[in-house]
Design an enzyme around this catalytic site. Structure first.
Site, PDB file in Angstrom:
ATOM      1  N   GLU A  63       0.899  -1.137   0.050  1.00  0.00           N
ATOM      2  CA  GLU A  63      -0.100   0.019  -0.057  1.00  0.00           C
ATOM      3  C   GLU A  63       1.064   1.130   0.038  1.00  0.00           C
ATOM      4  O   GLU A  63       2.080   1.034  -0.026  1.00  0.00           O
ATOM      5  CB  GLU A  63      -0.991  -0.079   1.224  1.00  0.00           C
ATOM      6  CG  GLU A  63      -1.828  -1.246   1.100  1.00  0.00           C
ATOM      7  CD  GLU A  63      -2.892  -1.211   2.206  1.00  0.00           C
ATOM      8  OE1 GLU A  63      -2.795  -0.511   3.121  1.00  0.00           O
ATOM      9  OE2 GLU A  63      -3.907  -2.092   1.858  1.00  0.00           O
ATOM     10  N   GLU A  74      -1.860  -9.838  -6.173  1.00  0.00           N
ATOM     11  CA  GLU A  74      -1.818 -10.513  -7.312  1.00  0.00           C
ATOM     12  C   GLU A  74      -0.992  -9.754  -8.500  1.00  0.00           C
ATOM     13  O   GLU A  74      -0.211 -10.556  -9.197  1.00  0.00           O
ATOM     14  CB  GLU A  74      -3.365 -10.943  -8.001  1.00  0.00           C
ATOM     15  CG  GLU A  74      -4.018 -11.556  -7.193  1.00  0.00           C
ATOM     16  CD  GLU A  74      -4.840 -11.028  -5.878  1.00  0.00           C
ATOM     17  OE1 GLU A  74      -4.233  -9.717  -5.427  1.00  0.00           O
ATOM     18  OE2 GLU A  74      -6.054 -11.252  -5.645  1.00  0.00           O
ATOM     19  N   CYS A 112      -9.384  -8.766  -7.392  1.00  0.00           N
ATOM     20  CA  CYS A 112     -10.329  -7.333  -8.103  1.00  0.00           C
ATOM     21  C   CYS A 112     -10.203  -7.415  -9.522  1.00  0.00           C
ATOM     22  O   CYS A 112      -9.332  -8.357 -10.043  1.00  0.00           O
ATOM     23  CB  CYS A 112      -9.670  -6.044  -7.505  1.00  0.00           C
ATOM     24  SG  CYS A 112      -8.048  -5.821  -8.498  1.00  0.00           S
ATOM     25  N   CYS A 115      -6.738  -6.985 -11.168  1.00  0.00           N
ATOM     26  CA  CYS A 115      -6.052  -8.181 -11.380  1.00  0.00           C
ATOM     27  C   CYS A 115      -6.254  -9.241 -12.208  1.00  0.00           C
ATOM     28  O   CYS A 115      -5.687  -9.891 -12.487  1.00  0.00           O
ATOM     29  CB  CYS A 115      -5.856  -8.635  -9.849  1.00  0.00           C
ATOM     30  SG  CYS A 115      -4.869  -7.514  -8.761  1.00  0.00           S
TER      31      CYS A 115
HETATM   32  N1  THU Z   1      -6.007  -6.711  -2.151  1.00  0.00           N
HETATM   33  C1  THU Z   1      -5.356  -7.744  -2.814  1.00  0.00           C
HETATM   34  O1  THU Z   1      -3.979  -7.633  -2.660  1.00  0.00           O
HETATM   35  N2  THU Z   1      -5.908  -8.728  -3.440  1.00  0.00           N
HETATM   36  C2  THU Z   1      -7.064  -8.726  -3.701  1.00  0.00           C
HETATM   37  O2  THU Z   1      -7.613  -9.794  -4.446  1.00  0.00           O
HETATM   38  C3  THU Z   1      -8.080  -7.769  -2.944  1.00  0.00           C
HETATM   39  C4  THU Z   1      -7.578  -6.905  -2.354  1.00  0.00           C
HETATM   40  C5  THU Z   1      -5.465  -5.714  -1.190  1.00  0.00           C
HETATM   41  C6  THU Z   1      -5.465  -3.906  -1.934  1.00  0.00           C
HETATM   42  C7  THU Z   1      -5.459  -3.333  -0.443  1.00  0.00           C
HETATM   43  O3  THU Z   1      -4.121  -3.398  -0.358  1.00  0.00           O
HETATM   44  C8  THU Z   1      -6.027  -4.350   0.720  1.00  0.00           C
HETATM   45  O4  THU Z   1      -6.115  -5.871  -0.051  1.00  0.00           O
HETATM   46  C9  THU Z   1      -7.504  -3.791   0.891  1.00  0.00           C
HETATM   47  O5  THU Z   1      -8.226  -3.688  -0.139  1.00  0.00           O
END
Ligand code: THU
Length: 157
Positions: A63, A74, A112, A115
């Site tokens: 993040e 991903e 998401c 991804c």
């Molecule tokens: N996130 C992922 O890394 N992969 C997913 O499949 C869904 C969400 C992360 C993005 C963000 O850092 C946190 O999860 C909350 O959305």
């Protein structure tokens, strides 16, 4: 006028029901979420990709204080795989997550849309289906391909 349906085949399995190489992929995805950098959401995601050269490449969400600059697990994993082993083909990917309560999510989370589109590119490059394992503490959902997660995908122009 014509009605039609797009069906997504999913197999729900326990960890013990997986073959050894998929269990190892799940283990690596679970380890990867411990390396997540998520000081804003406190939601930790790990992804692990099995390549046809036998390597397993992993990534975790990263993040950023400027929120959109962060990256999901991903995409961290697939871009790392592409940048490290450009000639290797993807065989399978596992995604695991730890929720804000500090425990692994009981039911799997799903990638998401961005991804899914990014992963689809590597399935296209592989020229064959890439198995997807979405990992929960209780159950694992197995999909036969990336494209099964992205119906009516955009994959040519
Ligand atoms: N996130 C992922 O890394 N992969 C997913 O499949 C869904 C969400 C992360 C993005 C963000 O850092 C946190 O999860 C909350 O959305």
């Amino acid at each position: 006028m014509r009605d039609f349906k797009i069906v997504t085949p999913i197999v729900a399995l326990t960890y013990d029901e997986l073959p050894a190489e998929h269990r190892m992929l799940v283990d690596t995805a679970r380890k990867a979420f411990t390396r997540s950098y998520a000081p804003y959401s406190h939601f930790n995601v790990g992804a692990a990709i099995l390549l046809d050269n036998g390597e397993i490449v992993s990534g975790a969400n990263q993040e950023n204080v400027a929120y959109p600059s962060g990256t999901c697990a991903e995409r961290t994993a697939c871009y790392y795989a592409g940048a490290t082993y450009p000639d290797a083909k993807f065989c399978a990917i596992a995604v695991a997550a730890r929720g804000t309560d500090g425990n692994e999510v009981p039911t799997p989370i799903a990638p998401c849309g961005a991804c899914r589109q990014a992963l689809l590119e590597y399935e296209k490059l592989a020229g064959k289906d890439v198995v997807v394992l979405l990992v929960g503490a209780k159950e694992i959902y197995q999909f036969p391909s990336i494209k099964s997660l992205l119906p009516l995908c955009f994959n040519e122009f």
